[in-house]
Design a protein around this motif. Sequence first.
Motif, PDB file in Angstrom:
ATOM      1  N   VAL A   1     -39.430   7.989 -51.521  1.00 31.62           N
ATOM      2  CA  VAL A   1     -39.808   7.336 -50.398  1.00 31.62           C
ATOM      3  C   VAL A   1     -40.863   6.492 -50.444  1.00 31.62           C
ATOM      4  O   VAL A   1     -42.256   7.071 -50.958  1.00 31.62           O
ATOM      5  N   THR A   2     -40.655   5.265 -50.240  1.00 32.69           N
ATOM      6  CA  THR A   2     -41.752   4.220 -50.151  1.00 32.69           C
ATOM      7  C   THR A   2     -41.769   3.741 -48.696  1.00 32.69           C
ATOM      8  O   THR A   2     -42.589   2.664 -48.677  1.00 32.69           O
ATOM      9  N   ASP A   3     -41.476   4.329 -47.901  1.00 32.95           N
ATOM     10  CA  ASP A   3     -41.555   3.910 -46.272  1.00 32.95           C
ATOM     11  C   ASP A   3     -42.580   4.485 -45.593  1.00 32.95           C
ATOM     12  O   ASP A   3     -43.403   5.489 -46.243  1.00 32.95           O
ATOM     13  N   PHE A   4     -42.780   4.277 -44.255  1.00 33.46           N
ATOM     14  CA  PHE A   4     -43.760   4.842 -43.624  1.00 33.46           C
ATOM     15  C   PHE A   4     -43.574   4.698 -41.976  1.00 33.46           C
ATOM     16  O   PHE A   4     -43.309   3.483 -41.800  1.00 33.46           O
ATOM     17  N   ILE A   5     -43.826   5.365 -41.261  1.00 28.83           N
ATOM     18  CA  ILE A   5     -43.582   5.206 -39.847  1.00 28.83           C
ATOM     19  C   ILE A   5     -45.001   4.630 -39.296  1.00 28.83           C
ATOM     20  O   ILE A   5     -46.017   5.158 -39.369  1.00 28.83           O
ATOM     21  N   GLN A   6     -44.801   3.208 -38.971  1.00 21.03           N
ATOM     22  CA  GLN A   6     -46.047   2.363 -38.728  1.00 21.03           C
ATOM     23  C   GLN A   6     -46.590   2.655 -37.277  1.00 21.03           C
ATOM     24  O   GLN A   6     -47.656   2.588 -37.042  1.00 21.03           O
ATOM     25  N   GLY A   7     -45.544   3.286 -36.473  1.00 19.99           N
ATOM     26  CA  GLY A   7     -45.931   3.575 -35.018  1.00 19.99           C
ATOM     27  C   GLY A   7     -45.076   4.568 -34.554  1.00 19.99           C
ATOM     28  O   GLY A   7     -43.845   4.556 -34.750  1.00 19.99           O
ATOM     29  N   ASN A   8     -45.763   5.234 -33.558  1.00 18.50           N
ATOM     30  CA  ASN A   8     -44.848   6.339 -33.038  1.00 18.50           C
ATOM     31  C   ASN A   8     -45.518   6.698 -31.554  1.00 18.50           C
ATOM     32  O   ASN A   8     -46.711   7.333 -31.629  1.00 18.50           O
ATOM     33  N   ALA A   9     -45.256   5.956 -30.469  1.00 19.00           N
ATOM     34  CA  ALA A   9     -46.257   6.223 -29.400  1.00 19.00           C
ATOM     35  C   ALA A   9     -45.611   5.818 -28.165  1.00 19.00           C
ATOM     36  O   ALA A   9     -44.471   4.983 -28.114  1.00 19.00           O
ATOM     37  N   PRO A  10     -46.185   6.002 -26.964  1.00 14.52           N
ATOM     38  CA  PRO A  10     -45.465   5.390 -25.594  1.00 14.52           C
ATOM     39  C   PRO A  10     -45.842   3.981 -25.846  1.00 14.52           C
ATOM     40  O   PRO A  10     -46.747   3.452 -26.295  1.00 14.52           O
ATOM     41  N   SER A  11     -44.711   3.142 -25.298  1.00 10.72           N
ATOM     42  CA  SER A  11     -44.805   1.716 -25.304  1.00 10.72           C
ATOM     43  C   SER A  11     -46.013   1.203 -24.548  1.00 10.72           C
ATOM     44  O   SER A  11     -45.829   1.339 -23.105  1.00 10.72           O
ATOM     45  N   VAL A  12     -46.444   0.265 -24.949  1.00 11.51           N
ATOM     46  CA  VAL A  12     -47.588  -0.465 -24.126  1.00 11.51           C
ATOM     47  C   VAL A  12     -47.065  -1.539 -23.267  1.00 11.51           C
ATOM     48  O   VAL A  12     -47.296  -1.758 -22.064  1.00 11.51           O
ATOM     49  N   SER A  13     -46.091  -2.082 -23.744  1.00 12.36           N
ATOM     50  CA  SER A  13     -45.305  -3.481 -23.193  1.00 12.36           C
ATOM     51  C   SER A  13     -43.974  -3.022 -22.345  1.00 12.36           C
ATOM     52  O   SER A  13     -43.606  -3.832 -21.504  1.00 12.36           O
ATOM     53  N   HIS A  14     -43.862  -1.783 -22.510  1.00  7.19           N
ATOM     54  CA  HIS A  14     -42.298  -1.423 -21.594  1.00  7.19           C
ATOM     55  C   HIS A  14     -42.829  -0.046 -20.946  1.00  7.19           C
ATOM     56  O   HIS A  14     -42.881   1.030 -21.518  1.00  7.19           O
ATOM     57  N   PRO A  15     -43.081  -0.018 -19.632  1.00  3.79           N
ATOM     58  CA  PRO A  15     -43.512   1.226 -18.943  1.00  3.79           C
ATOM     59  C   PRO A  15     -42.590   2.001 -18.972  1.00  3.79           C
ATOM     60  O   PRO A  15     -41.420   1.942 -18.974  1.00  3.79           O
ATOM     61  N   ASN A  16     -43.035   3.425 -19.181  1.00  2.00           N
ATOM     62  CA  ASN A  16     -42.107   4.576 -19.223  1.00  2.00           C
ATOM     63  C   ASN A  16     -41.020   4.658 -20.374  1.00  2.00           C
ATOM     64  O   ASN A  16     -40.090   5.337 -20.335  1.00  2.00           O
ATOM     65  N   ALA A  17     -41.596   4.292 -21.394  1.00  2.00           N
ATOM     66  CA  ALA A  17     -41.035   3.963 -22.601  1.00  2.00           C
ATOM     67  C   ALA A  17     -41.561   4.749 -24.099  1.00  2.00           C
ATOM     68  O   ALA A  17     -42.768   4.162 -23.966  1.00  2.00           O
ATOM     69  N   TRP A  18     -40.876   5.072 -24.811  1.00  3.49           N
ATOM     70  CA  TRP A  18     -41.403   5.414 -26.146  1.00  3.49           C
ATOM     71  C   TRP A  18     -41.036   4.410 -27.384  1.00  3.49           C
ATOM     72  O   TRP A  18     -39.832   4.042 -27.177  1.00  3.49           O
ATOM     73  N   ALA A  19     -41.876   4.365 -28.151  1.00  4.15           N
ATOM     74  CA  ALA A  19     -41.587   3.162 -29.371  1.00  4.15           C
ATOM     75  C   ALA A  19     -41.951   3.673 -30.677  1.00  4.15           C
ATOM     76  O   ALA A  19     -42.723   4.187 -30.955  1.00  4.15           O
TER      77      ALA A  19
END
Length: 190
Positions: A76-94
């Motif tokens: 595997v040469t991949d990586f999860i760059q981000g995993n968090a509540p979305s800043v630009s979309h209220p009430n969303a996970w990105a």
Amino acid sequence: MPMFRRLLPVASAAGLTAALCAAVPAPAAAASETPIVVTSGWSAKTGVARVTCPSGTGLVGGGYAVNPTENGFGQVTDFIQGNAPSVSHPNAWAVQSLRGQAKAYAMCVTGAPTPTVVASKWSDPGKVVAATCSGNQKMIGGGYWSQPATNGVGQNMDEITVNAPYEGYPNTWMAGMQSGLALAFAMCVD
């Protein structure tokens, strides 16, 4: 592991275009509710996967699934760059994968408030940053976004070294990379 030097000033989450943490607990008022889990579809390769809680529910946490890329040797040469509540979309996970596909999961509770998402500034390479809820708000979770160090063909050569609440600093979430840059995000409720 990076040394904790000083906290960088907290920046407003407004204006960031995408943000991307492990599942977090529900606010105390909604703790007895069983979360509703909603999912996004699979993102395009390197694309952001985002899912929004249904009307009448509040985001209390989230997570991801990933279809990572591998090299010709099955590594595997991949990586999860981000995993968090979305800043630009209220009430969303990105969620976003460095090279592969991702699917976002959101935990939503009926009657829970929509959290405000606060972001740190970008860290220096290999350093830790923190995001702190303002005023009387309470943190219910957080997450990270990163720019990992890669090799000459864009494969991940880095790791998140911290993605957690900051012990001793109430209502603060911290994030850091071994070599690359990180943003920390705190989910805050009144």
